[in-house]
Design a protein around this motif. Structure first.
Motif, PDB file in Angstrom:
ATOM      1  N   ASP A 199       0.813  -1.699   0.070  1.00  0.00           N
ATOM      2  CA  ASP A 199       0.212  -0.307   0.578  1.00  0.00           C
ATOM      3  C   ASP A 199       0.988   1.338   0.101  1.00  0.00           C
ATOM      4  OD1 ASP A 199      -3.148  -0.568  -0.179  1.00  0.00           O
ATOM      5  OD2 ASP A 199      -1.983  -2.380   1.589  1.00  0.00           O
ATOM      6  N   ALA A 200       0.476   2.202   0.800  1.00  0.00           N
ATOM      7  CA  ALA A 200       1.283   3.843   0.389  1.00  0.00           C
ATOM      8  C   ALA A 200       2.780   3.201   1.207  1.00  0.00           C
ATOM      9  CB  ALA A 200       1.112   4.476   2.009  1.00  0.00           C
ATOM     10  N   ALA A 201       3.601   1.964   1.326  1.00  0.00           N
ATOM     11  CA  ALA A 201       4.664   2.293   1.489  1.00  0.00           C
ATOM     12  C   ALA A 201       5.498   1.947  -0.023  1.00  0.00           C
ATOM     13  CB  ALA A 201       5.340   0.550   2.176  1.00  0.00           C
ATOM     14  N   THR A 202       5.057   1.429  -1.236  1.00  0.00           N
ATOM     15  CA  THR A 202       5.324   1.561  -2.358  1.00  0.00           C
ATOM     16  C   THR A 202       5.007   2.904  -3.505  1.00  0.00           C
ATOM     17  OG1 THR A 202       2.732   2.160  -3.364  1.00  0.00           O
ATOM     18  CG2 THR A 202       3.194  -0.327  -3.148  1.00  0.00           C
ATOM     19  N   ILE A 212       2.949  10.987  -4.689  1.00  0.00           N
ATOM     20  CA  ILE A 212       0.823  10.215  -4.016  1.00  0.00           C
ATOM     21  C   ILE A 212       1.356  10.687  -2.006  1.00  0.00           C
ATOM     22  CG2 ILE A 212       0.149  10.016  -6.552  1.00  0.00           C
ATOM     23  CD1 ILE A 212      -0.015   6.500  -4.709  1.00  0.00           C
ATOM     24  N   GLY A 213       2.295  10.365  -1.693  1.00  0.00           N
ATOM     25  CA  GLY A 213       2.230  10.400  -0.063  1.00  0.00           C
ATOM     26  C   GLY A 213       1.390   9.391  -0.140  1.00  0.00           C
ATOM     27  N   ARG A 214       0.538   9.389   0.926  1.00  0.00           N
ATOM     28  CA  ARG A 214       0.208   8.364   1.576  1.00  0.00           C
ATOM     29  C   ARG A 214      -1.381   7.955   0.891  1.00  0.00           C
ATOM     30  NH1 ARG A 214      -1.140   9.794   7.848  1.00  0.00           N
ATOM     31  NH2 ARG A 214      -2.126   7.570   7.754  1.00  0.00           N
ATOM     32  N   HIS A 215      -1.560   8.639  -1.022  1.00  0.00           N
ATOM     33  CA  HIS A 215      -3.114   8.631  -0.533  1.00  0.00           C
ATOM     34  C   HIS A 215      -4.052   7.692  -1.679  1.00  0.00           C
ATOM     35  CE1 HIS A 215      -4.612  12.910   0.355  1.00  0.00           C
ATOM     36  NE2 HIS A 215      -3.109  12.717   0.677  1.00  0.00           N
ATOM     37  N   GLY A 216      -2.868   6.669  -1.653  1.00  0.00           N
ATOM     38  CA  GLY A 216      -3.030   4.837  -1.981  1.00  0.00           C
ATOM     39  C   GLY A 216      -1.861   4.237  -2.692  1.00  0.00           C
ATOM     40  N   PRO A 277      -8.729  12.351 -10.775  1.00  0.00           N
ATOM     41  CA  PRO A 277      -8.093  12.702 -10.439  1.00  0.00           C
ATOM     42  C   PRO A 277      -7.654  11.797  -8.881  1.00  0.00           C
ATOM     43  CG  PRO A 277      -8.699  14.511 -10.602  1.00  0.00           C
ATOM     44  CD  PRO A 277      -9.593  13.037 -10.693  1.00  0.00           C
ATOM     45  N   LEU A 278      -6.436  11.467  -7.757  1.00  0.00           N
ATOM     46  CA  LEU A 278      -6.384  11.175  -6.850  1.00  0.00           C
ATOM     47  C   LEU A 278      -6.327  11.830  -5.626  1.00  0.00           C
ATOM     48  CD1 LEU A 278      -5.705   8.910  -5.550  1.00  0.00           C
ATOM     49  CD2 LEU A 278      -2.986   8.532  -5.738  1.00  0.00           C
ATOM     50  N   SER A 279      -6.532  12.292  -4.199  1.00  0.00           N
ATOM     51  CA  SER A 279      -6.711  12.664  -3.287  1.00  0.00           C
ATOM     52  C   SER A 279      -5.442  13.497  -3.292  1.00  0.00           C
ATOM     53  CB  SER A 279      -7.583  12.586  -2.570  1.00  0.00           C
ATOM     54  OG  SER A 279      -6.475  11.202  -1.700  1.00  0.00           O
ATOM     55  N   HIS A 280      -4.435  13.140  -3.388  1.00  0.00           N
ATOM     56  CA  HIS A 280      -3.323  13.505  -3.157  1.00  0.00           C
ATOM     57  C   HIS A 280      -3.154  14.972  -3.761  1.00  0.00           C
ATOM     58  CE1 HIS A 280      -1.661  12.691  -7.310  1.00  0.00           C
ATOM     59  NE2 HIS A 280      -0.936  12.764  -6.690  1.00  0.00           N
TER      60      HIS A 280
END
Ligand SMILES: [Zn+2]
Length: 564
Positions: A199-202, A212-216, A277-280
């Motif tokens: 997940d966000a570690a990608t 994208i930070g921790r947004h996906g 669009p992704l939330s980041h």
């Protein structure tokens, strides 16, 4: 009137007025009308009925296309299809069929041999549950093949990556790396990262392309836009041949938007594209005053994508009873509940339609609390917030979904392609995955979609999966939730258009609507459920233009005359 040959239909001046006659027309309109003919003029449906009525409506100057008893349906709308990533997967290492670490290393070896040292090697679709060696693959397995190339292999779910030591090294990720919020780093007994990032570690490895930070989950790899456009042209050909006329990409960063814009500019994509669009990017979007829907009927910005939890396949979806045979996988929340609530509320109040990835029931409760609070603070009638996947809502949660008017955007193909792994993860709970019948009884209209590259982009595969909920090994999953062919077709056309807020012009064959149609090479009504997947597409029409014919393919001359 005259009956057209192939050359006339696809030549330098394709006809503006078409009569499709002699078929079975399934309109998917609200009253379930069927007809035998459709008239198309200037990109719109201008008549639905029989040949006489349609020819009369078109007048003498039109071209007949004899359907020969085939079935015409509205153009198929894939409301959750990562088109750019799917296009990239065509050119990357295709790891979908790999069943052992030995097979993986052989495949990687072949790619490494033809890749310049230093260049990234990318792969898609790796599924590391049930590998023959009965263990997870590690970076050491990849290192044995190459440390001359950074390697990143995206898991079939899209939520995790496996990388080699070179990829970790290039990003400065050492043994002491901490788990980021919303993700985790798999470690061996000594605490050393094994190369699996969840997940966000990608984002630790892929943020150099788009952060994208921790947004996906981050699968936004660095690929030149030129290459992405060429790949999109190929995806366009394959999608049209499969009967898709509109897709909605549910995770768009500047990289995807640039690719779609450039592809549009060059006229290489005939499909309609809706970008989520992704939330980041929410702050930037609000800074410039941009809120969806924005754009036109060929390329538009739709809902905002937000993540609640991870994925079932790799054990990171968040259920009240944990996943896995030992019930020890508690899952990952991308945002703490109060942060999710704040994000949802800010986007909702700004006017965005939301598409919120939510799989497990505990995540569902957290997400529904957030949406309810936002709706209480600012009621927005008919806002149609979407729930991406909406895999395992409880009975009570379905009631809340109905009350909020939310739309589940589901992927029944997960059952037919990943169902056996889901059985391991969920146990008997699998039978209530995507509870279509229970949802319909509450007045909810679930949408079905592919989630390509995760599952097949072919709409007939998705429809077949909703009709026959069978795992790869043949386990029948929650038979009471099977849809009829008519229901599944509507869930992939009209209901999908509703989720995109485009049902006023797409999703059914009705007077005045945009002329997006697909002709199936057979009689849909008399096709047995187990034969649905082998039904071919005979013709695809977008905007009243024939963009694919089975006997000709989606040829470049068709696209060259897109403005005729
Ligand atoms: Zn997805």
């Amino acid at each position: 009137m005259k009956t057209a040959g192939v050359a006339e239909l696809t030549g330098p001046r394709p006809p503006r007025r078409l009569a499709l006659i002699g078929g079975v027309v399934v309109t998917c309109d609200s009253s379930g009308t069927t007809a035998t003919a459709v008239g198309i003029a200037d990109g719109h449906v201008c008549a639905v009925g029989d040949a006489t009525a349609v020819r009369a409506a078109l007048g003498p100057d039109h071209v007949d296309v004899d359907l020969g008893g085939r079935t015409a349906v509205p153009g198929l709308i894939d409301a959750h299809n990562h088109m750019v990533a799917t296009a990239e997967s065509f050119a990357a290492l295709d790891a979908r069929g790999i069943r052992s670490i030995a097979e993986l290393t052989r495949a990687l070896d072949r790619v490494a041999e033809r890749t310049r040292p230093g260049q990234w090697i990318r792969g898609f679709g790796l599924n590391w549950a049930r590998l023959a060696e009965n263990r997870l693959p590690t970076r050491t397995d990849l290192d044995r093949i190459t440390v001359a190339h950074p390697v990143v292999l995206v898991h079939v779910s899209g939520h995790y990556v496996l990388v080699n030591s070179r990829a970790l090294g290039e990003r400065g990720i050492g043994d002491d790396v901490a788990d980021p919020p919303g993700g985790n780093v798999e470690r061996d007994a000594t605490g050393r990262p094994t190369g699996i990032l969840r997940d966000a570690a990608t984002n630790l490895v892929l943020q150099q392309s788009v952060d994208i930070g921790r947004h996906g989950p981050n699968f936004h790899m660095a690929v030149p836009v030129e290459d992405l456009v060429a790949l999109l042209a190929e995806a366009n050909r394959r999608y049209l041949a499969a009967g898709l006329t509109t897709i909605c990409d549910p995770q768009v960063t500047r990289r995807e938007l640039e690719a779609y814009r450039e592809a549009r500019q060059r006229g290489v994509v005939d499909l309609r594209v809706v970008a989520m669009p992704l939330s980041h990017q929410l702050d930037e979007l609000l800074t410039v005053g941009l809120v969806g829907p924005f754009g036109d009927d060929h390329l538009r910005i739709g809902a905002l994508k937000i993540y609640t939890d991870g994925a079932i396949t790799g054990g990171t979806a968040v259920f009240s009873e944990p996943l896995g045979r030992d019930r020890n996988q508690r899952g990952i929340l991308y945002h703490a509940p109060e942060e999710l609530a704040a994000l949802v509320r800010r986007a909702h109040e700004a006017g965005w339609q939301l598409g919120i990835h939510t799989m497990g029931d505990r995540a569902m409760g957290i997400m529904l609390d957030a949406v309810e609070a936002a709706m209480r603070a600012r009621p927005r009638p008919d806002v149609r917030h979407r729930i991406e996947h909406c895999t395992w809502p409880t009975e009570g949660q379905l009631g809340r979904i109905a009350t909020l008017g939310m739309i589940p955007v589901t992927q029944p193909g997960s059952i037919t392609e990943l169902g056996d792994i889901w059985l391991d993860q969920l146990g008997d709970r699998i039978h209530r995955a995507m509870p279509f019948r229970a949802a319909c009884e509450l007045g909810i209209r679930p949408v079905i979609s592919s989630d390509a590259f995760v599952q097949s982009y072919r709409p007939l595969d998705t429809i077949a999966a909703a009709v026959r909920r069978l795992t790869p090994s043949g386990v029948r999953v929650g038979p009471e939730h099977e849809l009829t062919v008519e229901e599944a077709l509507r869930a992939h056309t009209f209901d999908a258009a509703r989720a995109l807020a485009m049902d006023d012009r797409l999703g059914s064959i009705e007077m005045g609507k945009l002329a997006d149609l697909v002709v199936l090479d057979g009689d849909l009504g008399s096709t047995a459920p187990e034969r649905l997947r082998s039904l071919d597409v005979w013709m695809t029409i977008v905007d009243g233009r024939i963009v694919y014919r089975r006997d000709r393919g989606a040829t470049s001359d068709l696209r060259a005359h897109r403005t005729v």
